[in-house]
Design a protein around this motif. Sequence first.
Motif, PDB file in Angstrom:
ATOM      1  N   ILE A  96       0.851  -1.189   0.000  1.00  0.00           N
ATOM      2  CA  ILE A  96       0.000   0.000   0.000  1.00  0.00           C
ATOM      3  C   ILE A  96       0.889   1.242   0.000  1.00  0.00           C
ATOM      4  O   ILE A  96       1.821   1.346   0.801  1.00  0.00           O
ATOM      5  CB  ILE A  96      -0.933   0.027   1.226  1.00  0.00           C
ATOM      6  N   TYR A  97       0.603   2.163  -0.892  1.00  0.00           N
ATOM      7  CA  TYR A  97       1.363   3.410  -0.951  1.00  0.00           C
ATOM      8  C   TYR A  97       1.253   4.172   0.379  1.00  0.00           C
ATOM      9  O   TYR A  97       0.150   4.362   0.892  1.00  0.00           O
ATOM     10  CB  TYR A  97       0.840   4.316  -2.061  1.00  0.00           C
ATOM     11  N   ALA A 104      -8.646   5.606   0.980  1.00  0.00           N
ATOM     12  CA  ALA A 104      -8.064   4.589   0.105  1.00  0.00           C
ATOM     13  C   ALA A 104      -7.464   3.447   0.926  1.00  0.00           C
ATOM     14  O   ALA A 104      -7.590   2.272   0.554  1.00  0.00           O
ATOM     15  CB  ALA A 104      -7.001   5.214  -0.793  1.00  0.00           C
ATOM     16  N   LEU A 105      -6.808   3.776   2.039  1.00  0.00           N
ATOM     17  CA  LEU A 105      -6.217   2.756   2.905  1.00  0.00           C
ATOM     18  C   LEU A 105      -7.298   1.822   3.438  1.00  0.00           C
ATOM     19  O   LEU A 105      -7.160   0.588   3.378  1.00  0.00           O
ATOM     20  CB  LEU A 105      -5.465   3.443   4.045  1.00  0.00           C
ATOM     21  N   ALA A 106      -8.371   2.392   3.967  1.00  0.00           N
ATOM     22  CA  ALA A 106      -9.458   1.572   4.507  1.00  0.00           C
ATOM     23  C   ALA A 106     -10.092   0.717   3.417  1.00  0.00           C
ATOM     24  O   ALA A 106     -10.425  -0.463   3.642  1.00  0.00           O
ATOM     25  CB  ALA A 106     -10.506   2.473   5.156  1.00  0.00           C
ATOM     26  N   TYR A 107     -10.242   1.299   2.226  1.00  0.00           N
ATOM     27  CA  TYR A 107     -10.838   0.568   1.107  1.00  0.00           C
ATOM     28  C   TYR A 107      -9.996  -0.650   0.736  1.00  0.00           C
ATOM     29  O   TYR A 107     -10.529  -1.755   0.551  1.00  0.00           O
ATOM     30  CB  TYR A 107     -10.983   1.484  -0.108  1.00  0.00           C
ATOM     31  N   ILE A 108      -8.682  -0.467   0.637  1.00  0.00           N
ATOM     32  CA  ILE A 108      -7.808  -1.573   0.231  1.00  0.00           C
ATOM     33  C   ILE A 108      -7.796  -2.680   1.275  1.00  0.00           C
ATOM     34  O   ILE A 108      -7.861  -3.875   0.938  1.00  0.00           O
ATOM     35  CB  ILE A 108      -6.385  -1.053  -0.044  1.00  0.00           C
ATOM     36  N   ILE A 177      -0.996  -8.704  -4.679  1.00  0.00           N
ATOM     37  CA  ILE A 177      -2.059  -7.888  -5.277  1.00  0.00           C
ATOM     38  C   ILE A 177      -1.608  -6.439  -5.142  1.00  0.00           C
ATOM     39  O   ILE A 177      -1.521  -5.907  -4.032  1.00  0.00           O
ATOM     40  CB  ILE A 177      -3.423  -8.093  -4.594  1.00  0.00           C
ATOM     41  N   ILE A 178      -1.276  -5.817  -6.276  1.00  0.00           N
ATOM     42  CA  ILE A 178      -0.755  -4.451  -6.280  1.00  0.00           C
ATOM     43  C   ILE A 178      -1.889  -3.505  -6.626  1.00  0.00           C
ATOM     44  O   ILE A 178      -2.399  -3.521  -7.752  1.00  0.00           O
ATOM     45  CB  ILE A 178       0.392  -4.307  -7.300  1.00  0.00           C
ATOM     46  N   TYR A 179      -2.273  -2.694  -5.674  1.00  0.00           N
ATOM     47  CA  TYR A 179      -3.344  -1.730  -5.925  1.00  0.00           C
ATOM     48  C   TYR A 179      -2.758  -0.497  -6.600  1.00  0.00           C
ATOM     49  O   TYR A 179      -1.900   0.185  -6.044  1.00  0.00           O
ATOM     50  CB  TYR A 179      -4.056  -1.363  -4.622  1.00  0.00           C
ATOM     51  N   ALA A 223       5.657   0.030  -3.284  1.00  0.00           N
ATOM     52  CA  ALA A 223       4.307  -0.396  -3.643  1.00  0.00           C
ATOM     53  C   ALA A 223       4.071  -0.272  -5.144  1.00  0.00           C
ATOM     54  O   ALA A 223       3.052  -0.742  -5.645  1.00  0.00           O
ATOM     55  CB  ALA A 223       3.272   0.438  -2.883  1.00  0.00           C
ATOM     56  N   HIS A 224       5.012   0.368  -5.860  1.00  0.00           N
ATOM     57  CA  HIS A 224       4.889   0.531  -7.310  1.00  0.00           C
ATOM     58  C   HIS A 224       5.619  -0.606  -8.014  1.00  0.00           C
ATOM     59  O   HIS A 224       6.673  -1.051  -7.574  1.00  0.00           O
ATOM     60  CB  HIS A 224       5.462   1.879  -7.744  1.00  0.00           C
ATOM     61  N   VAL A 225       5.066  -1.047  -9.127  1.00  0.00           N
ATOM     62  CA  VAL A 225       5.602  -2.228  -9.806  1.00  0.00           C
ATOM     63  C   VAL A 225       7.037  -2.027 -10.286  1.00  0.00           C
ATOM     64  O   VAL A 225       7.836  -2.976 -10.290  1.00  0.00           O
ATOM     65  CB  VAL A 225       4.681  -2.637 -10.984  1.00  0.00           C
TER      66      VAL A 225
END
Length: 564
Positions: A96-97, A104-108, A177-179, A223-225
């Motif tokens: 997570i970024y 966004a954090l809670a969503y992921i 799983i990379i968001y 967190a970035h590919v």
Amino acid sequence: MQSTVTVKPSDLPLQCLYRWESQRRDAVYLTQPTGGGAVDNITWGQAAEQVRRMATWLQSHGWEAGSRVAVLGKNSAHWILADLAIQMAGYVSVPIYPTFNAEALAYILEHSEAKACFIGKLDDTANVHSGIPQGFPVVVLPLAPADVKGLAWNELLTGNAPLQGQPVMDGNQVSTIIYTSGTTGKPKGVVHTFNTMAWGVSSATKRIPMDANDRYISYLPLAHVAERMLVEQASLRYGGQIFFAESLDTFLQDLQRARPTIFFSVPRLWVKFQHGIHSKMPAKKLNFLLSLPLIGGLVRKKILTGLGLDQCRIAAGGAAPMPAEVLRWYRRLGLDLIEVYGMTENCGVSHCTLPGSDKSGNVGFPYEGVDQRIDPETGEIQMRCPALMLGYYKEPVLTREAIGADGWLHTGDKGQINAEGAMVITGRVKDIFKTSKGKYVAPAHVEDLLVRHTAVEACLVTGANLPQPIALLLLSPDASASAQNAEGKAALTAELAQHLKDVNAQLEPHEKLDMLVTMTTPWTPENGFVTPTLKVKRPVMEAAFSAQFEAWLAQKQPVVWSGQ
């Protein structure tokens, strides 16, 4: 959905860790600054020991195989160790970024159904306190802020014995799983297997060979590919050493300490480095000195040594369009700067220019095993290879839209294949806008021209439904400082007005810019104007400033100072 991918089992990350644990046990793997100039060197043997102990703790919960565990934090040695421990325990990592907001954090965490979260270095903890549910299991990594509460990494190491043996994961198992940070909408979870990532490393390093002597510096988000593949996965495969940056303030010293042999940066930072050099030595003088046979070589060496890149054999730019002029400038300094093109959905493995090439204006050729084509109707770039994602997590409709039934990934980028077979990117399919005159404008190449001025750190060309496009310019810190008094502001205004004339002279009539709007408030991931890799979020910027377009245009000036 991507078909089954097979690679050599020995190339999978855990098997690589076991190999270096045995063969390079006492060699330094991770070098982590701990503050005040001190560093912590972690050997391959020590790294494997910590990973094994943490894997024991993770497995003690009895979670179902394939359960998700999140990692949130800035780059650090323990970020990578946590990632490896999750894999060794048989679970799926969810990076997570650290700049994601609380929503966004809670969503992921909810969308991924994460069982726990490792939390490391952070600049701000407000989002953690409001985005992580009360009572959610948290493991606090070394260097995490003091107000992050949870189970301490070092205490868990002490309380758990190392996991024994060499647990082997099937290559077709989901690894991560990379968001995506994305420029629009909610983050999408890109699902990759051990095989897709391992194949990506194999394909890329056939063109850009690496070995155990290579040094990397990790500072772009893990967190970035791109950082995950080029730094974490590549060092695991070949046994190289990773250095970590301490902070933005110490970045130059961190670079000089690491003296990386492989270095990746986003275009905005390459431009910033260039502007920093020009602030000390004007471009005209530098060009003259570089043209002198003996002195030119000394100047090149001094500049690259000052940047910490004198040992760099491969430098790369990607994640956003790289201005051709910038590529040529660095190559003249003697830095073999290549351009790479890819996205999270294909592990960042699609195209790159050839090392040693003097070509510019394209992103090069497909890696071995990568197929390319251009959609004849939309001009969209499409590609396929064994590094493609399985799909978007819990999003079958979006997955079908992204990957057709024939296995081709729809990139969303517009492009064309030149006579040599290299890919030329002409913009984003969705970035193209229509002026009130009914003319379509592709902003990418106009933006490339604008950022050539040293006062411009970043820019956005926009203008849907306006008679002509306009450009929003983020001024560099030096330019902002110079405009603090009336004389400096007048001089910079004149410079930018001339720059506007020079740029417009290179554009088609419907592309010519009506004005430049200067801005001094930084565009950061925290304020939402850019992604963590500094791509400008067009919809966010336009929503924030479009209401002011008419007032700015009413001033009828080539350069407007927004005060923002």
